[in-house]
Write a protein that holds these residues in place. Structure first.
Motif, PDB file in Angstrom:
ATOM      1  N   GLN A  83       4.940  46.025  87.622  1.00 17.90           N
ATOM      2  CA  GLN A  83       3.695  46.188  88.362  1.00 17.90           C
ATOM      3  C   GLN A  83       3.908  45.772  89.816  1.00 17.90           C
ATOM      4  O   GLN A  83       4.756  44.931  90.117  1.00 17.90           O
ATOM      5  N   PHE A  84       3.096  46.356  90.697  1.00 21.90           N
ATOM      6  CA  PHE A  84       3.249  46.047  92.120  1.00 21.90           C
ATOM      7  C   PHE A  84       3.044  44.559  92.393  1.00 21.90           C
ATOM      8  O   PHE A  84       3.708  43.969  93.251  1.00 21.90           O
ATOM      9  N   SER A  85       2.149  43.933  91.659  1.00 19.63           N
ATOM     10  CA  SER A  85       1.809  42.526  91.907  1.00 19.63           C
ATOM     11  C   SER A  85       2.735  41.548  91.189  1.00 19.63           C
ATOM     12  O   SER A  85       2.596  40.340  91.365  1.00 19.63           O
ATOM     13  N   ASP A  86       3.677  42.032  90.391  1.00 24.86           N
ATOM     14  CA  ASP A  86       4.583  41.137  89.668  1.00 24.86           C
ATOM     15  C   ASP A  86       5.517  40.432  90.643  1.00 24.86           C
ATOM     16  O   ASP A  86       6.058  41.056  91.571  1.00 24.86           O
TER      17      ASP A  86
END
Length: 841
Positions: free
Chosen positions: A348-351
């Protein structure tokens, strides 16, 4: 008449204590308030107590107010009691003589009508940790375990463990463990039961080292009645207590399958718990109980998959990472069971980066014929990621999947497309993977070489990428038209290449190219060997010398050695042994899974055992001396600044580093260098215009099987060592910290020596036979650490050595410190000579 309240003008801000004057002012105010019965006296005491705690927190010594604080503790205000207990607990440890003043009021509070005050007083009494006051703890603890208040019983259960740490004999003589066990099996309060269990495990585990009865008591805790009693009450426990009970259940040995299924039925609903620690502890129980039941064990994997995937998507990134580490361990053991859930591991982009990296490893592990296309497509998207480490990992993941023989055709095309990206790190990582693919799938060489041949080495900055390109230039030089000329351009810039890895690959690649295309490579080979023989890096120099002597002996033999018929690599070596993986699995739901290494590799000395010293030196002899003349090594506990420094520790001053470069001059074959210019020849053979016959050593000389026909260079002055050196561990440590580093270098062991080093004692005996003693040794294969010392004959000067041996690479890292600097070179030469002879006799 009530005393006058303190003036607000004199009050200092609690956050800004003013030192000694402030403490004097506080003492005065406490003395005035000690016997006050004014309606607002408690409020005034609170303000003063807050200022005392503020001063204490700021590091100001307020122990002078100890007596006044005790006098003011005569109140029923719980808040005042808490602050007073905090003050007393802090200063009682630093001032044991003052702690005696607190006994009376703490014992009085232990009999207070308010259970909260009773519990707080008992907790504070047990927290004094003053050995000469243990006699005052037994009665309050015994009474507390029978108190009608669950809170007091809970505090008393923990207090019993505190008493054991202060005085184990007093705790056992008072029969507190038996009282704890009876309370654990009968108390209606779940938290009291949990505290009793925790204290019992702690006491009996520590006592088991000294008593067989303690071991039997531990076994009773793992018995069926106790385990099932606790599991039936598990819903009543707090989350911390549930984890404790589940850890106990994981060590239970059921007598038949029915007991296994009963436990699993009791814990089924714990898999849906909101707390990740409870879920992981439950999974550990399920996995350990079903290890001997293959079918059920596989069903457990299916059952625990959903709860784990749910936890990954919920909570903080730290929790997700911890759960992912456990999932990663399970995926490595059963990848097929997770192959259908590959989308759950997409980044995920926020990982955070550490979560993304772990997900990439899991995607690589679960790839198979059914999902390879989707996974590789996703990984290729990450190759252009702004996060460079993740982009590198994604490219490596694509290559690993290709090495698993899944959809190789499409993956090779994807990798070759990466080479068209104008990014240095992408090109470097791709070249390394292409090299590995060609080693496993030689049939793809024509397609790969067609693309690789268009890449200029000048555009590759990373050493591993350039080394991979050079390997392909040498291995497939017959298929790459420009290979000899590309290698020639790289050799011309030899001095600008800083990486030994690249220079080593270049030597081998030029040799391979020479045997495949001799006329075009002869001049380049001469220049390469000349540069290699003059190189200051030991490995580069040795390989160049090796190739030179092979050619001198017989070019046909050299070709069979350097360029033999090759078979495709079927399996690449795993970085972690199956034994290590099994050990990590046994430590499921612990930091071992997060660190991906067994606990003994990262726990401190207290928990993994003391550093192993050479205890049997007294049983060994040095030369012809009697056993009683050998100094035995003593166990010595080091601190953080002791001898056991890592190899990466830097010396602050006085370093005279030796890189181990070979300083002798060697002459290249005249026939090989016949096409070189005089300047190139002079580079290899300085001081001589013609080929010297002194270099005509046979192959036996290279392998250490014979003696050169030419006179050997004069040996360095011999150094005689004392056959009976005397040095104790404290003196060794003191001298090691005082002396500057004389030498820091790497040397090689013989293959026989590396194979002989199965345990530290074999090398210790060999060094002792040469009057070099060992004062400390330890380690696990393949890494061993030794501390040696020697003494100059007829003098008091000593020589200290730290020797770290890696048997896998047959290398030893040496750090030498000497008291007599004039003999430093002689001792270094002597030590390396003795070390090189290990295993040959």
């Amino acid at each position: 008449m009530a005393p006058t309240a303190p003036s607000p003008a004199k009050s200092a801000s609690p956050s800004q204590p003013s030192g000694k004057s402030e403490v004097s002012d506080l003492k005065q105010q406490l003395r005035q308030l000690a016997g006050s019965r004014a309606p607002d006296a408690d409020d005034q005491r609170r303000d003063v107590f807050k200022r005392v705690i503020s001063c204490m927190t700021a590091g100001i010594d307020v122990s002078a107010a100890f007596g006044e604080m005790v006098l003011c503790s005569a109140t029923s205000d719980v808040v005042l009691k808490k602050m007073c207990y905090l003050y007393v607990g802090v200063h009682a440890r630093a001032h044991p003589d003052l702690a005696l003043l607190t006994i009376n009021f703490l014992q009085r509070d232990c009999r207070d009508q308010d259970p909260t005050i009773r519990g707080l007083a008992l907790r504070s009494l047990c927290s004094l940790r003053v050995p000469n006051l243990v006699e005052y703890l037994v009665t309050p603890l015994t009474t507390g375990l029978k108190d009608p208040s669950a809170y007091v019983r809970m505090v008393a259960a923990v207090g019993a463990a505190k008493l054991y740490h202060i005085s184990a004999t007093t705790c056992l003589d008072a029969d507190l463990p038996a009282a704890l066990k009876a309370l654990m099996l009968s108390d209606p309060d779940a938290q009291v039961v949990a505290n009793c269990l925790h204290s019992l495990l702690e006491i009996w585990t520590l006592e088991a080292a000294n008593s067989e009865a303690a071991g039997r008591e531990i076994e009773t805790l793992y018995s069926k009645p106790v385990v099932f009693y606790l599991l039936n009450k598990i819903k009543e426990f707090s989350e911390w207590a549930q984890c404790h009970v589940l850890e106990l259940a994981s060590k239970f040995l059921p007598s038949d399958n029915n007991e296994i299924f009963d436990i699993m039925n009791l814990l089924e609903d714990r898999l849906q718990h909101a707390n990740g620690a409870v879920v992981l502890a439950t999974i550990k129980v399920f996995l350990h109980l079903t290890m001997s039941m293959t079918d059920v064990h596989q069903q457990v994997y299916e059952r625990i998959k959903a709860p784990l995937l749910t936890l990954v998507g919920a909570g903080s990134p730290e929790q997700s990472y911890s759960v992912l580490c456990h999932l990663h361990l399970l995926v490595m053991r059963a990848p097929m069971l997770f192959s259908s859930d590959y989308k759950s591991f997409y980044c995920q982009f926020s990982d955070p980066s550490y979560v993304k990296k772990l997900k990439l490893e899991m995607l690589t592990a679960i790839a198979n014929e059914s999902n390879t296309y989707e996974i590789v497509t996703e990984l290729c998207e990450y190759a252009g990621n702004v996060d460079v480490p993740i982009a590198r990992e994604s490219i490596r993941a694509v290559g690993k999947i290709a090495l698993q023989q899944y959809d190789v055709n499409a993956i090779v095309d994807r990798l070759l497309q990466f080479l068209e990206m104008d990014k240095d790190y992408v090109t470097a990582e791709t070249l390394v993977l292409v090299k590995d693919l060609l080693r496993k799938y030689p049939q793809w060489s024509h397609d790969c070489i067609a693309v690789v041949g268009n890449i200029s080495s000048q555009n590759i900055q990373e050493p591993k990428g350039k080394a991979a390109l050079i390997w392909m230039l040498g291995e497939y030089s017959q298929d790459m038209h420009d290979a000899p000329y590309v290698l020639e351009n790289i050799v011309v810039n030899w001095d600008e290449e800083q990486s030994p890895e690249v220079r080593l690959h270049l030597l081998t690649a030029v040799m391979k190219c020479f045997f495949k295309r001799p006329p075009e490579t002869q001049k380049t080979l001469g220049a390469t060997l000349a540069a290699g023989l003059a190189d200051t890096h030991q490995d580069v120099h040795d390989r160049a010398l090796f190739y030179y002597r092979l050619l001198q002996y017989d070019p046909a033999v050299a070709e069979r050695v350097v360029n033999p018929p090759k078979q495709a690599v079927s399996v690449f070596a795993d970085t972690q042994s199956s034994e290590i993986k099994d050990r990590i699995f046994d430590e499921f739901n612990s930091l071992s899974v997060v660190y991906q290494k067994p606990s003994y590799m990262f726990t401190d000395k207290e928990h993994r055992g003391t550093f192993e010293y050479s205890e049997d030196l007294a049983n060994l002899t040095v030369g012809a001396e009697a056993p009683e003349t050998v100094i035995s090594a003593q166990r010595y506990q080091e601190n953080d600044n002791d001898l056991l420094l890592s190899t990466s520790d830097k010396e602050d001053n006085g370093i005279r580093s030796s890189n181990g470069s070979y300083t002798s001059t060697y002459n290249a074959p005249s026939d090989l260098l016949s096409s070189q210019t005089p300047a190139e020849t002079a580079l290899i053979n300085p001081g001589s215009s013609t080929y010297s016959t002194q270099t005509n050593f046979s192959l036996d000389d290279l392998l250490g099987l014979g003696v050169p026909d030419t006179p050997a260079p004069p040996p360095p002055p011999a150094l005689a060592l004392n056959s009976k050196p005397v040095l104790d561990p404290p003196t060794f440590q003191k001298k090691w910290g005082q002396l500057a580093l004389s030498f820091s270098q790497e040397c090689s062991l013989s293959p026989q020596g590396a194979a002989s080093l199965m345990n530290p004692q074999s090398l210790i005996r060999h060094m002792q036979s040469n009057y070099i003693q060992c004062i400390a040794s330890g380690g696990q294969p393949p890494n061993y650490k030794f501390y040696f010392y020697g003494q100059k004959a007829g003098a008091a000067a000593v020589y200290l050595v730290e020797c770290i041996v890696n048997t896998a690479s047959a290398k030893a890292q040496l750090k030498i410190k000497v008291e007599d600097g004039t003999t430093a070179d002689a001792f270094s030469t002597l030590f390396q000579s003795v070390l090189s002879q290990f295993g040959r006799s």
